[in-house]
Design a protein around this motif. Structure first.
Motif, short mmCIF file in Angstrom:
data_model
loop_
_atom_site.label_atom_id
_atom_site.label_comp_id
_atom_site.label_asym_id
_atom_site.label_seq_id
_atom_site.Cartn_x
_atom_site.Cartn_y
_atom_site.Cartn_z
N ASP A 1 -5.43 13.68 4.49
CA ASP A 1 -6.26 13.18 5.67
C ASP A 1 -6.90 11.85 5.29
O ASP A 1 -6.94 10.97 5.82
N ALA A 2 -7.69 12.13 4.28
CA ALA A 2 -8.71 11.20 3.61
C ALA A 2 -7.97 9.82 3.03
O ALA A 2 -8.21 8.87 3.33
N ALA A 3 -6.79 10.03 2.48
CA ALA A 3 -6.17 9.11 1.88
C ALA A 3 -5.18 8.36 2.80
O ALA A 3 -5.10 7.26 2.79
N VAL B 1 -4.07 6.49 -3.28
CA VAL B 1 -3.54 5.28 -2.71
C VAL B 1 -3.59 4.10 -3.61
O VAL B 1 -4.35 3.99 -4.30
N ILE B 2 -2.37 3.82 -3.28
CA ILE B 2 -1.96 2.56 -4.54
C ILE B 2 -1.92 1.44 -3.83
O ILE B 2 -1.11 1.30 -2.96
N LYS B 3 -2.67 0.34 -4.16
CA LYS B 3 -2.68 -1.11 -3.79
C LYS B 3 -2.18 -2.04 -4.66
O LYS B 3 -2.69 -1.98 -5.77
N VAL C 1 -3.12 -4.19 -9.31
CA VAL C 1 -3.08 -2.81 -8.90
C VAL C 1 -4.43 -2.16 -8.88
O VAL C 1 -5.15 -2.40 -9.91
N LYS C 2 -4.66 -1.55 -7.83
CA LYS C 2 -5.72 -0.63 -7.85
C LYS C 2 -5.44 0.63 -7.24
O LYS C 2 -4.69 0.67 -6.19
N ARG C 3 -5.86 1.80 -7.87
CA ARG C 3 -5.72 3.27 -7.55
C ARG C 3 -6.84 3.68 -7.10
O ARG C 3 -7.98 3.72 -7.69
N GLU C 4 -6.92 4.48 -5.79
CA GLU C 4 -7.79 5.21 -5.44
C GLU C 4 -7.69 6.72 -5.17
O GLU C 4 -6.52 7.02 -4.49
N HIS C 5 -8.21 7.58 -5.72
CA HIS C 5 -7.93 9.03 -5.50
C HIS C 5 -8.95 9.77 -4.47
O HIS C 5 -9.81 9.20 -4.07
N PHE C 6 -8.04 10.56 -3.91
CA PHE C 6 -8.88 11.24 -2.59
C PHE C 6 -8.18 12.65 -2.65
O PHE C 6 -7.28 13.12 -3.26
N ASP C 7 -9.39 13.77 -2.22
CA ASP C 7 -8.95 15.05 -2.44
C ASP C 7 -8.08 15.83 -1.33
O ASP C 7 -7.25 16.58 -1.58
N VAL D 1 0.76 -1.12 0.04
CA VAL D 1 -0.08 0.12 -0.03
C VAL D 1 0.85 1.33 0.00
O VAL D 1 1.83 1.57 0.95
N LEU D 2 0.76 2.29 -0.83
CA LEU D 2 1.42 3.46 -1.31
C LEU D 2 0.64 4.59 -1.05
O LEU D 2 -0.57 4.51 -1.69
N LEU D 3 1.22 5.64 -0.67
CA LEU D 3 0.35 6.82 -0.63
C LEU D 3 1.23 7.78 -1.32
O LEU D 3 2.46 7.88 -1.17
#
Length: 78
Positions: free
Chosen positions: A50-52, A28-30, A41-47, A16-18
């Motif tokens: 803190d949320a990330a 957040v990269i998983k 690989v899955k990537r999730e975007h956060f604004d 898991v990477l930020l």
């Protein structure tokens, strides 16, 4: 994180990477799979950061509860 091999399956990894993106958000990269493979690989975007960070820690906690062990940490959170 790593999970030891079970009876009929190889050892597994979960990373898991930020990372900050170019549009002032955070990602957040998983990455996970069997050791020795390229994995998925899955990537999730956060604004916000803190949320990330919260998502990263929730992912870490969920994987630890599934039997993974933290083997390497870089940064301020364990």
């Amino acid at each position: 994180m790593q999970k030891t091999a079970e009876a009929n399956s190889p050892p597994k990894f979960y990373q898991v990477l930020l990372q900050q993106d170019l549009l002032e958000g955070w990602v957040v990269i998983k990455e996970w799979g069997n050791q020795g493979s390229s994995g998925r690989v899955k990537r999730e975007h956060f604004d916000t950061r803190d949320a990330a960070e919260q998502a990263l820690m929730q992912t870490r906690d969920a994987q630890v509860s599934r039997g993974y062990h933290v083997v390497f940490v870089q940064g301020t959170y364990v």
